[in-house]
Scaffold this active site. Structure first.
Site, PDB file in Angstrom:
ATOM      1  N   ARG A 145       0.838  -1.217   0.000  1.00  0.00           N
ATOM      2  CA  ARG A 145       0.000   0.000   0.000  1.00  0.00           C
ATOM      3  C   ARG A 145       0.868   1.261   0.000  1.00  0.00           C
ATOM      4  O   ARG A 145       0.521   2.264  -0.625  1.00  0.00           O
ATOM      5  CB  ARG A 145      -0.922  -0.030   1.226  1.00  0.00           C
ATOM      6  CG  ARG A 145      -1.945   1.090   1.216  1.00  0.00           C
ATOM      7  CD  ARG A 145      -2.982   0.914   2.304  1.00  0.00           C
ATOM      8  NE  ARG A 145      -3.980   1.971   2.275  1.00  0.00           N
ATOM      9  CZ  ARG A 145      -4.356   2.688   3.337  1.00  0.00           C
ATOM     10  NH1 ARG A 145      -3.816   2.446   4.524  1.00  0.00           N
ATOM     11  NH2 ARG A 145      -5.261   3.631   3.210  1.00  0.00           N
ATOM     12  N   HIS A 190      -5.977  -5.642  -2.985  1.00  0.00           N
ATOM     13  CA  HIS A 190      -6.777  -5.876  -1.775  1.00  0.00           C
ATOM     14  C   HIS A 190      -6.971  -7.359  -1.480  1.00  0.00           C
ATOM     15  O   HIS A 190      -7.785  -7.711  -0.646  1.00  0.00           O
ATOM     16  CB  HIS A 190      -8.125  -5.162  -1.902  1.00  0.00           C
ATOM     17  CG  HIS A 190      -7.998  -3.673  -1.821  1.00  0.00           C
ATOM     18  ND1 HIS A 190      -9.009  -2.790  -2.108  1.00  0.00           N
ATOM     19  CD2 HIS A 190      -6.935  -2.888  -1.478  1.00  0.00           C
ATOM     20  CE1 HIS A 190      -8.583  -1.541  -1.949  1.00  0.00           C
ATOM     21  NE2 HIS A 190      -7.319  -1.582  -1.582  1.00  0.00           N
TER      22      HIS A 190
HETATM   23  C1  HEM Z   1      -8.457   1.816  -6.508  1.00  0.00           C
HETATM   24  C2  HEM Z   1      -8.636   2.506  -5.467  1.00  0.00           C
HETATM   25  C3  HEM Z   1      -8.266   2.133  -4.056  1.00  0.00           C
HETATM   26  C4  HEM Z   1      -8.953   2.484  -2.949  1.00  0.00           C
HETATM   27  C5  HEM Z   1     -10.231   3.300  -2.887  1.00  0.00           C
HETATM   28  C6  HEM Z   1      -8.255   1.937  -1.807  1.00  0.00           C
HETATM   29  C7  HEM Z   1      -8.633   2.097  -0.497  1.00  0.00           C
HETATM   30  C8  HEM Z   1      -8.050   1.442   0.566  1.00  0.00           C
HETATM   31  C9  HEM Z   1      -8.476   1.589   1.921  1.00  0.00           C
HETATM   32  C10 HEM Z   1      -9.584   2.511   2.421  1.00  0.00           C
HETATM   33  C11 HEM Z   1      -7.741   0.731   2.678  1.00  0.00           C
HETATM   34  C12 HEM Z   1      -7.869   0.465   4.179  1.00  0.00           C
HETATM   35  C13 HEM Z   1      -7.351   1.582   5.019  1.00  0.00           C
HETATM   36  C14 HEM Z   1      -7.708   1.332   6.459  1.00  0.00           C
HETATM   37  O1  HEM Z   1      -8.859   1.589   6.800  1.00  0.00           O
HETATM   38  O2  HEM Z   1      -6.857   0.869   7.232  1.00  0.00           O
HETATM   39  C15 HEM Z   1      -6.834   0.068   1.799  1.00  0.00           C
HETATM   40  C16 HEM Z   1      -5.928  -0.888   2.181  1.00  0.00           C
HETATM   41  C17 HEM Z   1      -5.021  -1.472   1.337  1.00  0.00           C
HETATM   42  N1  HEM Z   1      -4.832  -1.171   0.013  1.00  0.00           N
HETATM   43 FE1  HEM Z   1      -6.026  -0.004  -1.125  1.00  0.00          FE
HETATM   44  N2  HEM Z   1      -7.162   1.241  -2.258  1.00  0.00           N
HETATM   45  C18 HEM Z   1      -7.117   1.341  -3.619  1.00  0.00           C
HETATM   46  C19 HEM Z   1      -6.142   0.831  -4.447  1.00  0.00           C
HETATM   47  C20 HEM Z   1      -5.083   0.061  -4.026  1.00  0.00           C
HETATM   48  C21 HEM Z   1      -3.979  -0.345  -4.849  1.00  0.00           C
HETATM   49  C22 HEM Z   1      -3.782   0.068  -6.297  1.00  0.00           C
HETATM   50  C23 HEM Z   1      -3.175  -1.141  -4.081  1.00  0.00           C
HETATM   51  C24 HEM Z   1      -1.901  -1.825  -4.459  1.00  0.00           C
HETATM   52  C25 HEM Z   1      -1.667  -2.306  -5.647  1.00  0.00           C
HETATM   53  C26 HEM Z   1      -3.775  -1.204  -2.775  1.00  0.00           C
HETATM   54  C27 HEM Z   1      -3.289  -1.946  -1.729  1.00  0.00           C
HETATM   55  C28 HEM Z   1      -3.830  -1.957  -0.464  1.00  0.00           C
HETATM   56  C29 HEM Z   1      -3.361  -2.858   0.582  1.00  0.00           C
HETATM   57  C30 HEM Z   1      -2.294  -3.932   0.443  1.00  0.00           C
HETATM   58  C31 HEM Z   1      -4.096  -2.527   1.738  1.00  0.00           C
HETATM   59  C32 HEM Z   1      -3.954  -3.158   3.121  1.00  0.00           C
HETATM   60  C33 HEM Z   1      -2.940  -2.371   3.922  1.00  0.00           C
HETATM   61  C34 HEM Z   1      -2.614  -2.945   5.282  1.00  0.00           C
HETATM   62  O3  HEM Z   1      -3.016  -4.050   5.617  1.00  0.00           O
HETATM   63  O4  HEM Z   1      -1.898  -2.240   6.009  1.00  0.00           O
HETATM   64  N3  HEM Z   1      -4.912  -0.443  -2.765  1.00  0.00           N
HETATM   65  N4  HEM Z   1      -7.027   0.525   0.512  1.00  0.00           N
END
Ligand code: HEM
Length: 357
Positions: free
Chosen positions: A75, A208
């Site tokens: 992320r 995700h």
């Molecule tokens: C397309 C639009 C995207 C939205 C709206 C979005 C939104 C989010 C949100 C809201 C969270 C959780 C934050 C929290 O409440 O702790 C999250 C977690 C995460 N996102 Fe996204 N994201 C997007 C795209 C991506 C992309 C492109 C990647 C990587 C290629 C990604 C990888 C991750 C990962 C791995 C987590 C988990 C992080 C953790 O466990 O610490 N996301 N994302």
């Protein structure tokens, strides 16, 4: 062939025929992604030949202890690249002049440990090679290894990014990172401004498949009213984890295999068990539904498309050549880094150092 097997094969054939115009497995190789000028597949070949093995060896140790850190690092790379390009600006601590990139709401839930891991990797790399590798390249490599060490594809990435000198404002950060309550139309148009097509959008959202989210990121899907697209049992279980609108709890993003980088995220979406509106709407929207299905039934295809889109994302507005700098501390730009300045002065002959003052 049994009846069930026959209908499964028929279903696969029909799906691949229907999806053929959208996707072709063979076009999705590393070589099919154009490389921006200034980056190269072999950038540190002579200046830091052990770079990739230092990072992978150390991350294996980190993930053996806590695989959740892989999601945090993946992320981090996404948040770095989408705001002001992959320049390590998200790593810069805020200044006294006011809140910056790190204080913007979407960045508040980045894991503190992810920043520590990057600084630690940077120190290990500097010990082996001197100050030649940028923090932004280390973030990109760490994200790649996070994918692979959680079960996803392994792939090469072009290197040679330089670190930015400034961080983005809160507003710029908010404008560039899509919110989880956005629908597919918003996500598609926000990502189109960065040259991502619908296949890129669906592939990148597959990030995700690992990691966790706080209740606040999806709570509006069931309070005050229930989002009808969400599977009922899934919603009821989430309500137990998030009993009130301001619950600070967290939950996994891919209920089928939360720590494994695989295509189960798309199977979740097909079962209406996507956590965010921005995830679930990719299956509701007719422009992306077929792509979700194709990834759910064909993990190899997902991996190939994900690699292409990640390499694309990793090159957004990069600084190369003499632009930017190689930071001595990933959290601080060199001009503000007292120990870095002291070490530069120490390296100069005494008269020269004085004449500079
Ligand atoms: C397309 C639009 C995207 C939205 C709206 C979005 C939104 C989010 C949100 C809201 C969270 C959780 C934050 C929290 O409440 O702790 C999250 C977690 C995460 N996102 Fe996204 N994201 C997007 C795209 C991506 C992309 C492109 C990647 C990587 C290629 C990604 C990888 C991750 C990962 C791995 C987590 C988990 C992080 C953790 O466990 O610490 N996301 N994302």
């Amino acid at each position: 062939m049994g009846k069930v097997t026959k209908s499964f094969v028929a279903l696969l054939l029909i799906s691949s025929l229907l999806l053929a115009p959208y996707l072709s497995i063979s076009e999705a190789t590393d070589n099919s992604v154009p490389i921006v000028s200034g980056l190269s597949w072999t950038f540190y070949k002579t200046s830091c030949p052990k770079l990739e093995s230092i990072i992978r060896t150390q991350l294996k140790k980190v993930f053996d202890n806590d695989i959740g850190q892989a999601a945090g690092l993946l992320r981090l790379h996404f948040h770095d690249c989408f705001v002001q390009g992959c320049d390590g600006s998200v790593l810069l601590d805020g200044s006294a002049s006011g809140p910056g990139e790190q204080q913007a709401p979407p960045n508040l839930s980045l894991r503190a440990k992810a920043f520590e891991i990057i600084n630690d990797l940077r120190n290990r790399v500097e010990k082996a090679c001197g100050r030649v590798v940028s923090c932004s390249d280390i973030v990109a490599l760490a994200a790649r290894d996070s994918v692979h060490l959680s079960g996803g594809p392994d792939y090469g990435i072009p290197l040679g990014r330089r670190d930015g000198l400034t961080f983005a404002t809160v507003n710029a950060t908010l404008q560039n990172l899509p919110p989880p309550f956005a629908n597919a139309t918003t996500i598609l148009s926000m990502l189109a401004t960065k040259n991502f097509d619908p296949t890129d959008v669906v592939a990148l959202s597959g990030g995700h498949t690992i990691g966790i989210s706080h209740c606040t990121s999806f709570i509006t899907r069931f309070y005050p009213t229930q989002d009808p697209t969400m599977d009922k049992t899934f919603a009821n279980n989430l309500k137990v984890i998030c009993p009130t609108v301001n619950s600070t709890n967290t939950t996994v993003m891919d209920i089928r295999s939360p720590n494994k980088f695989d295509n189960k995220y798309y199977v979740d979406l097909m079962n209406r068990q996507g956590l965010f509106t921005s995830d679930q709407d990719l299956y509701t929207d007719s422009r992306t539904r077929g792509i979700v299905t194709s990834f759910a039934i064909n993990e190899t295809l997902f991996f190939e498309k994900f690699v292409v889109s990640m390499i694309k994302m990793g090159q957004l507005s990069v600084l190369t050549g003499n632009n930017g700098e190689i930071r001595a501390n990933c959290s601080v730009r060199n001009a503000d880094n007292k120990s870095y300045l002291a070490s530069v002065v120490e390296e100069l002959p005494v008269e020269e150092a004085w004449s500079d003052l």
